[in-house]
Design an enzyme around this catalytic site. Structure first.
Site, PDB file in Angstrom:
ATOM      1  N   LYS A  18       0.823  -1.215   0.000  1.00 54.79           N
ATOM      2  CA  LYS A  18       0.000   0.000   0.000  1.00 54.79           C
ATOM      3  C   LYS A  18       0.856   1.266   0.000  1.00 54.79           C
ATOM      4  O   LYS A  18       0.647   2.160  -0.822  1.00 54.79           O
ATOM      5  CB  LYS A  18      -0.900   0.012   1.253  1.00 54.79           C
ATOM      6  CG  LYS A  18      -1.599   1.346   1.479  1.00 54.79           C
ATOM      7  CD  LYS A  18      -2.513   1.336   2.677  1.00 54.79           C
ATOM      8  CE  LYS A  18      -1.843   1.611   4.001  1.00 54.79           C
ATOM      9  NZ  LYS A  18      -1.529   3.021   4.292  1.00 54.79           N
ATOM     10  N   ASN A  19       1.820   1.329   0.899  1.00 53.89           N
ATOM     11  CA  ASN A  19       2.573   2.570   1.045  1.00 53.89           C
ATOM     12  C   ASN A  19       3.633   2.761  -0.043  1.00 53.89           C
ATOM     13  O   ASN A  19       4.309   3.791  -0.070  1.00 53.89           O
ATOM     14  CB  ASN A  19       3.195   2.661   2.441  1.00 53.89           C
ATOM     15  CG  ASN A  19       2.110   2.875   3.505  1.00 53.89           C
ATOM     16  OD1 ASN A  19       0.960   3.192   3.177  1.00 53.89           O
ATOM     17  ND2 ASN A  19       2.468   2.683   4.761  1.00 53.89           N
TER      18      ASN A  19
ATOM     19  N   ARG B 125      -4.966  10.498   4.192  1.00 51.63           N
ATOM     20  CA  ARG B 125      -3.932  11.522   4.319  1.00 51.63           C
ATOM     21  C   ARG B 125      -2.891  11.450   3.215  1.00 51.63           C
ATOM     22  O   ARG B 125      -2.285  12.461   2.858  1.00 51.63           O
ATOM     23  CB  ARG B 125      -3.238  11.379   5.666  1.00 51.63           C
ATOM     24  CG  ARG B 125      -4.159  11.477   6.848  1.00 51.63           C
ATOM     25  CD  ARG B 125      -3.358  11.276   8.106  1.00 51.63           C
ATOM     26  NE  ARG B 125      -2.225  12.188   8.087  1.00 51.63           N
ATOM     27  CZ  ARG B 125      -2.289  13.446   8.495  1.00 51.63           C
ATOM     28  NH1 ARG B 125      -3.400  13.921   8.984  1.00 51.63           N
ATOM     29  NH2 ARG B 125      -1.230  14.214   8.434  1.00 51.63           N
TER      30      ARG B 125
ATOM     31  N   CYS C  67      -5.745  12.775  12.917  1.00 48.91           N
ATOM     32  CA  CYS C  67      -6.346  11.471  12.659  1.00 48.91           C
ATOM     33  C   CYS C  67      -6.224  10.623  13.908  1.00 48.91           C
ATOM     34  O   CYS C  67      -5.670  11.067  14.910  1.00 48.91           O
ATOM     35  CB  CYS C  67      -5.718  10.793  11.459  1.00 48.91           C
ATOM     36  SG  CYS C  67      -4.116  10.087  11.781  1.00 48.91           S
TER      37      CYS C  67
ATOM     38  N   ARG D 185      -0.289  14.551  13.208  1.00 49.55           N
ATOM     39  CA  ARG D 185       0.285  14.318  11.885  1.00 49.55           C
ATOM     40  C   ARG D 185       0.316  15.560  10.988  1.00 49.55           C
ATOM     41  O   ARG D 185      -0.346  15.626   9.965  1.00 49.55           O
ATOM     42  CB  ARG D 185      -0.453  13.169  11.182  1.00 49.55           C
ATOM     43  CG  ARG D 185      -0.321  11.872  11.950  1.00 49.55           C
ATOM     44  CD  ARG D 185      -0.974  10.721  11.252  1.00 49.55           C
ATOM     45  NE  ARG D 185      -0.192  10.219  10.128  1.00 49.55           N
ATOM     46  CZ  ARG D 185      -0.607   9.260   9.321  1.00 49.55           C
ATOM     47  NH1 ARG D 185      -1.795   8.723   9.494  1.00 49.55           N
ATOM     48  NH2 ARG D 185       0.144   8.834   8.345  1.00 49.55           N
TER      49      ARG D 185
ATOM     50  N   ASP E 258       3.988   0.631  12.120  1.00 50.43           N
ATOM     51  CA  ASP E 258       2.836  -0.025  11.494  1.00 50.43           C
ATOM     52  C   ASP E 258       2.693  -1.497  11.914  1.00 50.43           C
ATOM     53  O   ASP E 258       1.758  -2.174  11.480  1.00 50.43           O
ATOM     54  CB  ASP E 258       2.939   0.066   9.962  1.00 50.43           C
ATOM     55  CG  ASP E 258       2.696   1.482   9.459  1.00 50.43           C
ATOM     56  OD1 ASP E 258       2.187   2.309  10.236  1.00 50.43           O
ATOM     57  OD2 ASP E 258       3.026   1.755   8.291  1.00 50.43           O
TER      58      ASP E 258
ATOM     59  N   ILE F 252       6.987   7.079  17.167  1.00 50.00           N
ATOM     60  CA  ILE F 252       6.693   7.781  15.901  1.00 50.00           C
ATOM     61  C   ILE F 252       5.423   8.629  16.010  1.00 50.00           C
ATOM     62  O   ILE F 252       5.399   9.778  15.620  1.00 50.00           O
ATOM     63  CB  ILE F 252       6.554   6.792  14.719  1.00 50.00           C
ATOM     64  CG1 ILE F 252       7.764   5.849  14.658  1.00 50.00           C
ATOM     65  CG2 ILE F 252       6.355   7.546  13.396  1.00 50.00           C
ATOM     66  CD1 ILE F 252       9.075   6.486  14.299  1.00 50.00           C
TER      67      ILE F 252
ATOM     68  N   ARG G  94      -8.960  -0.580   4.125  1.00 47.26           N
ATOM     69  CA  ARG G  94      -8.104   0.467   3.576  1.00 47.26           C
ATOM     70  C   ARG G  94      -6.737  -0.088   3.207  1.00 47.26           C
ATOM     71  O   ARG G  94      -6.094   0.413   2.296  1.00 47.26           O
ATOM     72  CB  ARG G  94      -7.883   1.578   4.620  1.00 47.26           C
ATOM     73  CG  ARG G  94      -9.116   2.365   4.950  1.00 47.26           C
ATOM     74  CD  ARG G  94      -8.759   3.523   5.824  1.00 47.26           C
ATOM     75  NE  ARG G  94      -7.645   4.256   5.216  1.00 47.26           N
ATOM     76  CZ  ARG G  94      -6.993   5.236   5.796  1.00 47.26           C
ATOM     77  NH1 ARG G  94      -7.316   5.617   7.012  1.00 47.26           N
ATOM     78  NH2 ARG G  94      -6.011   5.849   5.174  1.00 47.26           N
TER      79      ARG G  94
HETATM   80  N1  EPU Z   1       5.796  14.781  10.930  1.00 45.61           N
HETATM   81  C1  EPU Z   1       5.871  16.117  11.232  1.00 45.61           C
HETATM   82  N2  EPU Z   1       5.795  17.026  10.195  1.00 45.61           N
HETATM   83  C2  EPU Z   1       5.644  16.638   8.904  1.00 45.61           C
HETATM   84  C3  EPU Z   1       5.575  15.253   8.610  1.00 45.61           C
HETATM   85  C4  EPU Z   1       5.672  14.355   9.648  1.00 45.61           C
HETATM   86  O1  EPU Z   1       6.007  16.508  12.372  1.00 45.61           O
HETATM   87  O2  EPU Z   1       5.580  17.512   8.031  1.00 45.61           O
HETATM   88  C5  EPU Z   1       5.861  13.788  12.014  1.00 45.61           C
HETATM   89  C6  EPU Z   1       4.583  12.975  12.150  1.00 45.61           C
HETATM   90  O3  EPU Z   1       3.602  13.640  12.889  1.00 45.61           O
HETATM   91  C7  EPU Z   1       5.085  11.716  12.797  1.00 45.61           C
HETATM   92  C8  EPU Z   1       6.478  11.544  12.208  1.00 45.61           C
HETATM   93  O4  EPU Z   1       6.837  12.828  11.692  1.00 45.61           O
HETATM   94  O5  EPU Z   1       5.166  11.875  14.165  1.00 45.61           O
HETATM   95  C9  EPU Z   1       6.616  10.524  11.099  1.00 45.61           C
HETATM   96  O6  EPU Z   1       5.579  10.691  10.173  1.00 45.61           O
HETATM   97  P1  EPU Z   1       5.719  10.417   8.617  1.00 45.61           P
HETATM   98  O7  EPU Z   1       5.583  11.702   7.898  1.00 45.61           O
HETATM   99  O8  EPU Z   1       6.931   9.599   8.353  1.00 45.61           O
HETATM  100  O9  EPU Z   1       4.413   9.556   8.335  1.00 45.61           O
HETATM  101  P2  EPU Z   1       3.593   9.579   7.014  1.00 45.61           P
HETATM  102  O10 EPU Z   1       4.499   9.813   5.877  1.00 45.61           O
HETATM  103  O11 EPU Z   1       2.408  10.454   7.183  1.00 45.61           O
HETATM  104  C10 EPU Z   1       3.869   7.026   6.458  1.00 45.61           C
HETATM  105  C11 EPU Z   1       2.940   5.881   6.225  1.00 45.61           C
HETATM  106  C12 EPU Z   1       2.285   5.481   7.546  1.00 45.61           C
HETATM  107  C13 EPU Z   1       3.389   5.114   8.531  1.00 45.61           C
HETATM  108  C14 EPU Z   1       4.378   6.277   8.682  1.00 45.61           C
HETATM  109  C15 EPU Z   1       5.551   5.971   9.576  1.00 45.61           C
HETATM  110  C16 EPU Z   1       2.273   6.204   3.928  1.00 45.61           C
HETATM  111  C17 EPU Z   1       1.209   6.536   2.951  1.00 45.61           C
HETATM  112  N3  EPU Z   1       1.950   6.244   5.228  1.00 45.61           N
HETATM  113  O12 EPU Z   1       3.056   8.098   6.949  1.00 45.61           O
HETATM  114  O13 EPU Z   1       1.459   4.349   7.287  1.00 45.61           O
HETATM  115  O14 EPU Z   1       2.845   4.794   9.778  1.00 45.61           O
HETATM  116  O15 EPU Z   1       4.874   6.660   7.383  1.00 45.61           O
HETATM  117  O16 EPU Z   1       6.261   4.883   9.081  1.00 45.61           O
HETATM  118  O17 EPU Z   1       3.374   5.874   3.524  1.00 45.61           O
HETATM  119  C18 EPU Z   1      -0.276   2.807   7.712  1.00 45.61           C
HETATM  120  O18 EPU Z   1       0.025   2.235   6.655  1.00 45.61           O
HETATM  121  O19 EPU Z   1      -1.091   2.312   8.538  1.00 45.61           O
HETATM  122  C19 EPU Z   1       0.305   4.100   8.011  1.00 45.61           C
HETATM  123  C20 EPU Z   1      -0.217   4.930   8.918  1.00 45.61           C
END
Ligand code: EPU
Length: 418
Positions: free
Chosen positions: A23-24, A93, A117, A122, A306, A328, A398
């Site tokens: 998915k990701n 998201r 969320c 996030r 995850d 995280i 999802r």
């Molecule tokens: N963060 C910030 N500012 C930003 C972006 C992130 O403070 O601009 C913080 C977040 O709040 C969090 C941390 O950085 O505390 C890491 O978040 P990240 O941005 O890496 O998460 P993401 O890119 O939104 C992806 C996956 C998630 C997975 C996380 C962590 C996708 C589409 N989603 O999310 O997947 O948990 O990385 O590995 O790739 C899931 O599949 O169930 C899922 C939630």
């Protein structure tokens, strides 16, 4: 919409299961198709609700999309609308992933700001700061990120946190920027690498994906490759490992890249789960009762956030006490209260859950709150004696392709009610 899952627990799951595409990985790759005009052919695309949300998002922009089984073709020759509206972004998201590509190719984008969320606030500030550093002008209007740029310019961007989708957004934007972009403290997740490979096959110049420094030299245009096969989903594979481990099962997991699961496999082994790499896949055999082990979630190659909820379900019946630290996301323990309803003994303080293993769980009605929490409840339901009813199962759809069918083929007693 409000499907429920009924699980009659207490069976050891045995047999073979084939892992779907990640998915990701597929979500950013679908967004990346916006970077070049043409027909993109993707294979091993999981048929998930999030994937269909991305399909809807791209269609509204003017893409033509066709599915045949797990193959998906995306025609981006007639993109004419550059907006991701709130009604889609609030359900997924990852919609934020269209921001970088739209800005890089069309010079404008309007993307709804995702709200909070179930697993935390996030924010996407790092995506925005990065794009601004590349020369974009970004304002917030009525809940939307409105971004403009004549031509993005390469620069060096340091992420305070190695954000996964942030790294992907900047990497995509940089492929068409002028000059060299360097991302420091980049996310190293395998899904970032799969996206980079897709971009490279379109003609992008990228070095270092999979390490904490990624360098992207902008090019004038990109072209779709013949096809791309999405990497297998490491979290789905890890989920099935946990299912084998927690139910004393014996599952052959096919289409899995074990090297992407080192942390999970090592923790499973510490918990007494037997894992063997065979020619056909990973053979996972659960012990009579797992042993408690501690985990701490970390960016890749650390133990994935995850997988935290699923691992906790297994620890609920383990012998001993397990300390689980979530580093995280600030609010990713929503499954705890539901696991307690099944008889688990778990206490939470801040970002740490202490799981005192009990001998057995007992079925009860529970509620899914997010994707991985739902998976955790399915595992707990499979372990528990009697009947567990999981409400709001759409969260599961999802991110897991045909989970009920796969579980039934392994001998689980599961029913979906509409
Ligand atoms: N963060 C910030 N500012 C930003 C972006 C992130 O403070 O601009 C913080 C977040 O709040 C969090 C941390 O950085 O505390 C890491 O978040 P990240 O941005 O890496 O998460 P993401 O890119 O939104 C992806 C996956 C998630 C997975 C996380 C962590 C996708 C589409 N989603 O999310 O997947 O948990 O990385 O590995 O790739 C899931 O599949 O169930 C899922 C939630």
């Amino acid at each position: 919409m409000m499907d429920k899952l009924i699980i009659f627990g207490g069976t050891s799951l045995k047999g073979e299961v084939t892992i779907s595409g990640a998915k990701n990985a597929v979500l950013p790759i679908m967004a990346a198709t916006l970077l070049s005009s043409g027909v993109h052919n993707l294979r091993r695309v999981p048929r998930l609700r999030d994937v269909f949300t991305m399909v809807e998002l791209l269609k509204r922009m003017g893409a033509e999309i066709e599915f045949k089984g797990n193959s998906c073709s995306i025609d981006t020759k007639r993109i004419s609308n550059f907006e991701a509206s709130y009604d889609l972004v609030k359900t997924m998201r990852a919609s934020i992933l269209v921001l970088g590509p739209l800005l890089a190719r069309f010079g404008k984008a309007k993307v709804s700001l995702p709200g909070g969320c179930a697993i935390g606030a996030r924010p996407v500030n790092l995506h925005i700061i990065g794009l601004e550093k590349m020369g974009a002008s970004i304002v917030l209007e009525e809940g939307y990120i409105v971004a403009k740029a004549n031509k993005l310019k390469g620069t060096t961007i340091y992420f305070d946190i190695p954000t996964v989708t942030g790294t992907e957004n900047i990497m995509m934007a940089a492929t068409l920027a002028k000059g060299l972009t360097v991302i420091e403290n980049a996310a190293k997740e395998p899904e970032v690498v799969d996206l980079a490979n897709y971009l490279i096959s379109m003609g992008a110049k990228i070095r270092g994906a999979g390490t904490s420094v990624i360098e992207i030299e902008g090019v004038n245009s990109l072209n779709p490759p013949n096809f791309h096969e999405v990497i297998p989903d490491r979290i789905e594979a890890g989920t099935f490992m946990t299912i084998a481990g927690a139910t004393g099962g014996d599952i052959l997991i096919k289409n899995v890249k074990a090297e992407l699961l080192d942390a999970v496999i090592l923790k499973m082994k510490d918990a007494g789960v037997n894992i063997k790499e065979t020619r056909d896949g990973l053979r996972v055999t659960g012990p009579k009762r797992p042993i408690s082990v501690d985990i701490k979630t970390m960016p890749y190659p650390g133990f994935p956030t995850d997988m935290q909820a699923q691992f906790m379900a297994m620890m609920a019946i383990a012998n001993g006490t397990s300390v689980i630290k979530e580093t995280i996301f600030e609010n990713r323990f929503m499954h705890v209260a539901e696991l307690r309803r099944l008889g688990a003994n778990i206490s939470v303080e801040g970002n740490t859950a202490t799981v005192r293993g009990v001998k057995k769980l007992k079925g009860a009605p529970v509620m899914a709150t997010d994707l991985r929490a739902s998976a955790s409840l399915v595992i707990a339901g499979l372990i528990a004696e009697g009947k567990t009813i999981i409400d709001r199962i759409y969260h599961l759809d999802r991110g897991y392709e045909e989970l009920d069918r796969k579980l039934i083929s392994l001998g689980a007693k599961i029913e979906r009610i509409k």
